[in-house]
Design a protein around this motif. Structure first.
Motif, PDB file in Angstrom:
ATOM      1  N   ASN A  46       0.776  -1.181   0.052  1.00  0.00           N
ATOM      2  CA  ASN A  46      -0.098  -0.120   0.163  1.00  0.00           C
ATOM      3  C   ASN A  46       0.991   1.166  -0.011  1.00  0.00           C
ATOM      4  OD1 ASN A  46      -3.121  -0.570   0.212  1.00  0.00           O
ATOM      5  ND2 ASN A  46      -2.192  -1.890   1.566  1.00  0.00           N
ATOM      6  N   CYS A  50       0.720   4.274  -2.936  1.00  0.00           N
ATOM      7  CA  CYS A  50       0.580   5.480  -2.198  1.00  0.00           C
ATOM      8  C   CYS A  50       1.538   6.531  -3.251  1.00  0.00           C
ATOM      9  CB  CYS A  50       0.702   6.147  -0.996  1.00  0.00           C
ATOM     10  SG  CYS A  50      -0.500   5.423   0.149  1.00  0.00           S
ATOM     11  N   GLU A 134      -3.735  13.151   2.608  1.00  0.00           N
ATOM     12  CA  GLU A 134      -3.171  11.988   3.290  1.00  0.00           C
ATOM     13  C   GLU A 134      -2.197  12.197   4.407  1.00  0.00           C
ATOM     14  OE1 GLU A 134      -1.663   9.586  -0.017  1.00  0.00           O
ATOM     15  OE2 GLU A 134      -3.715   9.282  -1.000  1.00  0.00           O
ATOM     16  N   ASP A 240      -8.706   7.894   8.660  1.00  0.00           N
ATOM     17  CA  ASP A 240      -8.327   7.364   7.306  1.00  0.00           C
ATOM     18  C   ASP A 240      -6.887   7.130   7.091  1.00  0.00           C
ATOM     19  OD1 ASP A 240      -9.258   7.145   4.416  1.00  0.00           O
ATOM     20  OD2 ASP A 240      -7.470   8.033   3.906  1.00  0.00           O
ATOM     21  N   GLY A 243      -6.287   4.339   2.753  1.00  0.00           N
ATOM     22  CA  GLY A 243      -7.366   4.603   1.980  1.00  0.00           C
ATOM     23  C   GLY A 243      -8.666   3.763   2.612  1.00  0.00           C
TER      24      GLY A 243
END
Length: 257
Positions: A46, A50, A134, A240, A243
């Motif tokens: 992940n 990103c 993010e 969060d 995601g």
């Protein structure tokens, strides 16, 4: 052109770098790279996503041992991966989300009392969660940087453990590969876990929530894992992360029953 920056994102990581279409994660040795590959595979894939990279490469300094490549598509559903940045457009700004600021680090280390450092606060998590954009790496750095109490980041929908610091893993005795990316429901009774999930989703921040749950325990000389009952006091924040809608857990107290 290669860019790199030191990063405290997770145990054994000493820095990140971009080389072509590859995100490089630097560690000290091949053994450390292999342990990281076993324990943090979902997180690493992940992380590569990103950055818009197809491959994450675990780079080390051990002679005659290969670097360990990890393909991002291992955890990305077909058609969901996007590549927004070309290598030549990567600058130091692209790494800002992966840098724990020196000022924040000093805040957690100063004001020693009784030989212990200040513990991570729910307010620190809330400040990050309220920022636009993010903040995966900052949340990971907060969780993994805490040395004195257990911290977790858990998917609210699936109860999957996405991140846990060393203290949390040590408290549950099991190897990281048997905790990370696993369902944590076994350490809860069904109804209290459902109620907690709903509560965190409704209130976003929950302070000093008390519940009875479990930690893993293995009797000496046996290979049988048991659940040992504890009374917990925990701060929660809905965040969060990678995601997903997750809860960030700060275990302030865990008392065996």
């Amino acid at each position: 052109m290669e860019h790199s920056i030191c990063s405290p994102l997770f145990p054994r990581c000493v820095g990140l770098g971009i080389k072509g279409d590859t995100l490089q994660v630097r560690v000290g040795s091949w053994d450390e790279a292999w342990k990281l590959n076993q324990s943090y595979l979902p997180y690493l894939t992940n992380l590569g996503k990103c950055f818009g990279k197809n491959v994450v490469e675990l780079v080390h300094n051990t002679p005659n041992k290969p670097f360990i490549p990890i393909w991002v598509e291992m955890s990305v559903s077909p058609g969901t991966a996007t590549v927004e940045d070309s290598p030549q457009n990567i600058t130091a700004k692209d790494f800002q989300a992966f840098q724990l600021s020196e000022s924040n680090a000093k805040k957690r280390k100063k004001n020693h009392r009784g030989g212990q450092t200040n513990m991570l606060s729910l307010q620190q998590v809330a400040e990050l969660a309220n920022h636009s954009g993010e903040c995966d790496a900052e949340l990971a750095a907060l969780a993994l940087g805490e040395k004195n109490i257990a911290t977790w980041i858990i998917d609210q929908a699936t109860q999957e453990v996405l991140l846990a610091n060393r203290f949390a893993l040590d408290a549950n005795c099991k190897p990281p590969r048997e905790v990370l990316a696993k369902d944590i429901s076994a350490l809860w009774e069904e109804e209290p876990l459902r109620e907690l999930t709903d509560l965190v989703h409704r209130d976003t921040l929950v302070r000093e929530h008390t519940n009875r749950g479990y930690r893993w325990h293995k009797e000496p000389g046996t290979e049988v894992w048991l659940r040992k009952k504890h009374d917990f006091t925990v701060d929660y924040a809905e965040v969060d992360f990678l995601g997903r809608v997750c809860r960030f857990e700060i275990v302030k107290e865990a008392m065996p029953v």
